[in-house]
Design an enzyme around this catalytic site. Structure first.
Site, mmCIF file in Angstrom:
data_model
loop_
_atom_site.group_PDB
_atom_site.id
_atom_site.type_symbol
_atom_site.label_atom_id
_atom_site.label_comp_id
_atom_site.label_asym_id
_atom_site.label_seq_id
_atom_site.Cartn_x
_atom_site.Cartn_y
_atom_site.Cartn_z
ATOM 1 N N HIS A 136 48.368 35.872 52.625
ATOM 2 C CA HIS A 136 48.381 34.643 53.259
ATOM 3 C C HIS A 136 47.949 35.016 54.861
ATOM 4 O O HIS A 136 47.527 34.005 55.412
ATOM 5 C CB HIS A 136 49.718 34.270 53.187
ATOM 6 C CG HIS A 136 50.325 33.376 51.944
ATOM 7 N ND1 HIS A 136 51.286 34.210 51.029
ATOM 8 C CD2 HIS A 136 49.791 32.644 51.159
ATOM 9 C CE1 HIS A 136 51.514 33.464 50.040
ATOM 10 N NE2 HIS A 136 50.551 32.496 50.067
ATOM 11 N N GLU A 178 25.529 40.071 35.655
ATOM 12 C CA GLU A 178 26.285 40.900 36.435
ATOM 13 C C GLU A 178 26.417 42.444 35.624
ATOM 14 O O GLU A 178 27.284 43.249 36.004
ATOM 15 C CB GLU A 178 27.651 40.553 36.820
ATOM 16 C CG GLU A 178 28.456 39.924 35.556
ATOM 17 C CD GLU A 178 29.606 39.238 36.223
ATOM 18 O OE1 GLU A 178 30.089 39.533 37.579
ATOM 19 O OE2 GLU A 178 30.411 38.247 35.326
ATOM 20 N N ASP A 223 30.009 42.829 40.494
ATOM 21 C CA ASP A 223 29.778 43.842 39.361
ATOM 22 C C ASP A 223 28.521 44.525 39.035
ATOM 23 O O ASP A 223 28.606 45.541 38.580
ATOM 24 C CB ASP A 223 30.129 42.809 38.231
ATOM 25 C CG ASP A 223 31.700 42.503 38.139
ATOM 26 O OD1 ASP A 223 32.602 43.718 38.302
ATOM 27 O OD2 ASP A 223 32.296 41.582 38.137
ATOM 28 N N CYS A 271 25.459 34.944 43.591
ATOM 29 C CA CYS A 271 26.887 34.555 43.972
ATOM 30 C C CYS A 271 27.598 35.585 44.340
ATOM 31 O O CYS A 271 28.719 35.345 44.733
ATOM 32 C CB CYS A 271 27.249 33.623 42.879
ATOM 33 S SG CYS A 271 27.508 34.598 41.378
HETATM 34 C C1 PEP Z 1 30.231 39.379 40.988
HETATM 35 O O1 PEP Z 1 30.801 40.133 40.211
HETATM 36 O O2 PEP Z 1 29.407 39.474 41.997
HETATM 37 C C2 PEP Z 1 31.058 38.156 41.084
HETATM 38 C C3 PEP Z 1 30.601 37.008 42.025
HETATM 39 O O3 PEP Z 1 32.170 37.912 40.355
HETATM 40 P P1 PEP Z 1 33.661 38.617 40.892
HETATM 41 O O4 PEP Z 1 33.324 39.034 42.332
HETATM 42 O O5 PEP Z 1 34.356 37.499 40.734
HETATM 43 O O6 PEP Z 1 33.581 39.617 39.748
HETATM 44 MG MG MG Z 2 31.836 39.689 38.415
#
Ligand code: PEP
Ligand code: MG
Length: 538
Positions: free
Chosen positions: A187, A428, A452, A499
């Site tokens: 938090h 990923e 990942d 992302c």
């Molecule tokens: C990633 O693996 O880059 C991703 C965006 O997913 P997460 O971080 O939620 O595993």
């Molecule tokens: Mg991921």
């Protein structure tokens, strides 16, 4: 001068005096009570008082910070009604003749320990809420006033902070938070980002009353707090603060401008969010869409699966809030570090290589289709795209698409409106990156999860801080895969974005643009800075 370092939660520079936030130790009477009924009455009275205090804090937070943040206080108000908690205190009062304060103290510690030991970071982050609440009740029961007051610009130094600690302090005087514990999901972190207060967690600073009132300076960029900083440090930090201010001002000018390179290529600059509560930050930072909605947060921190209706409402609110701009929702990515007991997942030796994400969804088609139906329903109210996480093989994508088609058909059979959805994948796993040509023929888009993809390509557990020296986000293997993914996408006429966290690294923007990426999706606070880099690119 002394200096201590930790992990930055929100960057920035701050000057002030140390305010050591440590709760006074409460002493509870451990002798047996003579009248358990009376102790139970006293306990119920304390519950009412705590409820009134938390209601006042809830209203104050709503007024001063915002409705979503006030929900954090509400979590504690809900805990006051938690039957497991009430029953456990009642059992000690009745069966062991504990006094109310002692019973609350024991149960609070037990529950704290149980939550703190959980692996799921969301549930783990609830442990301080429990400690906070039991401290509040114990203080009421022992009649001890625990209010702490700041007197000037303050660098708050604490073991950890709970929401009511943070919100109970005078935010006009807080210049920075420095805590010994706390995670980026805590938090403190959430509120610090919202309040835009420079913050450092996991700092190696002692929480010692002897530090009270010492002059301090925080370099929230480097994650360093200085005690009695010397002239050179003060000058450097003042310059840094000036630079931050000028940068923030110049970024404001980019609000509303298109994200387009000098040579005219339009890049979609989107936000990563974890739920409806982050929509405001995405809009405030001028996101052009949502590039990653981590839907699993809807499944965490609860006792049972969220139903179709609840999910539909959340997806619809985000889709409507983005007013026609694209919202890419990732289907459930549970497992590995994100655990929820009610899934009943086995303990695994290698959870990151285990039963997670789309593997669970394909194993539990009814659960998966509930989410897919909610997504199709929400798509009737906005521009929703969906992506499947952790795809490694073509058959997995095909099966996901079949289940999506079934879910849509089920809605049509029920006479419920369903929108159209582009179905893409997260790239990923190295397997997906290496088979990108085949996957691109059947996916509507690619969004690269670099977190990942890095972990699996370099065989570096993303949770293991010890491996940091081996982590190279510019590793040629990773760059080769990134190049190959976008090339395969474009060959088949689909878009590709990034992302993962690497998407927000400004030093990588040129590389991604030169590879041809069409979209970057990042935490909302990074959007304007990246827009500048993209607009400066030829
Ligand atoms: C990633 O693996 O880059 C991703 C965006 O997913 P997460 O971080 O939620 O595993
Ligand atoms: Mg991921």
């Amino acid at each position: 001068m002394r200096q201590f370092s930790g992990k930055t939660v929100f960057p920035g520079v701050a000057f002030g005096r140390v305010f050591v936030f440590s709760r006074p130790k409460l002493t509870v009477d451990t002798s047996p009570s003579r009248d358990p009924d009376e102790e139970w009455r006293v306990f119920k009275g304390a519950i009412q008082t705590a409820n009134a205090q938390l209601t006042a804090l809830f209203e104050k937070t709503k007024r001063e910070v915002g409705e979503d943040e006030a929900q954090i206080v509400d979590i504690q108000r809900m805990m006051l009604e938690d039957e497991d908690f009430l029953d456990a205190v009642g059992a000690l009062i009745r069966e062991e003749a504990s006094r109310a304060a002692y019973a609350v103290d024991r149960v609070g510690k037990r529950f704290y320990g149980q939550f703190a030991a959980l692996e799921d970071p969301y549930m783990k982050a609830r442990a301080p809420d429990i400690a906070d609440l039991s401290h509040r009740l114990t203080a009421i029961l022992t009649g001890m006033d625990t209010a702490l007051t700041m007197t000037g610009d303050s660098i708050v130094v604490a073991e950890d902070l709970t929401p009511s600690d943070t919100l109970g302090l005078d935010k006009n005087l807080i210049r920075a938070f420095v805590t010994r514990r706390g995670s980026t999901n805590s938090h403190t972190a959430i509120l610090a980002r919202i309040l835009k207060i420079p913050s450092i967690v996991q700092a190696d600073i002692p929480v010692d009353r002897a530090l009270e009132g010492l002059e301090a300076a925080v370099d929230g960029h480097a994650g360093i707090v200085y005690l009695e900083p010397d002239g050179a440090v003060k000058k450097r930090l003042r310059d840094l603060a000036e630079r931050d201010k000028a940068e923030a001002l110049s970024l404001e000018a980019l609000r509303g401008l298109p994200t387009v390179t000098k040579s005219g290529k339009k890049i979609e600059l989107a936000a990563n969010i974890g739920g409806v509560q982050d929509l405001e930050a995405a809009l405030a930072n001028d996101a052009e869409g949502i590039g990653l909605f981590r839907s699993e947060f809807l499944y965490l921190g609860r006792e049972d699966y969220p139903g179709e209706e609840e999910q539909f409402t959340a997806y619809r609110r985000v889709a409507e809030g983005m007013k026609g701009r694209r919202v890419v929702i990732r289907t459930l990515d549970i497992g590995a570090d994100k655990q929820a007991d009610y899934f009943g997942l086995d303990k695994e030796d290698n959870p990151a290589l285990g039963f997670r994400a789309v593997r669970i969804c394909l194993d539990r088609p009814e659960m998966f289709k509930t989410q897919l139906r909610a997504l199709y329903r929400a798509a009737a109210f906005g521009n929703i795209a969906v992506m499947f996480p952790m795809i490694a093989s073509l058959w997995e994508l095909r099966r996901c698409k079949e289940l999506a088609a079934e879910a849509k058909k089920e809605l049509e059979n029920r006479g419920i409106a369903a929108g159209n959805i582009d179905l893409g994948i997260m790239v990923e796993t190295p397997a997906a990156a290496l088979c990108a040509e085949d996957l691109a023929k059947e996916a509507a888009f690619f969004s690269v999860g670099t977190n990942d993809l890095t972990q699996y390509t370099l065989a570096i557990d993303r949770q293991n801080a010890k491996l940091e020296p081996f982590l190279n986000t510019r590793h040629p293997a990773l760059l080769k895969l990134l190049g190959r993914i976008v090339e395969a996408a474009h060959k088949e006429g689909i878009w590709a974005g990034i992302c993962g966290e690497l998407g927000a690294d400004p030093e990588m923007t040129e590389t991604f643009l030169s590879m041809g990426y069409d979209e970057l999706s990042v935490s909302p606070g990074f959007i304007l800075g990246l827009r500048k880099r993209i607009r400066d690119y030829d």
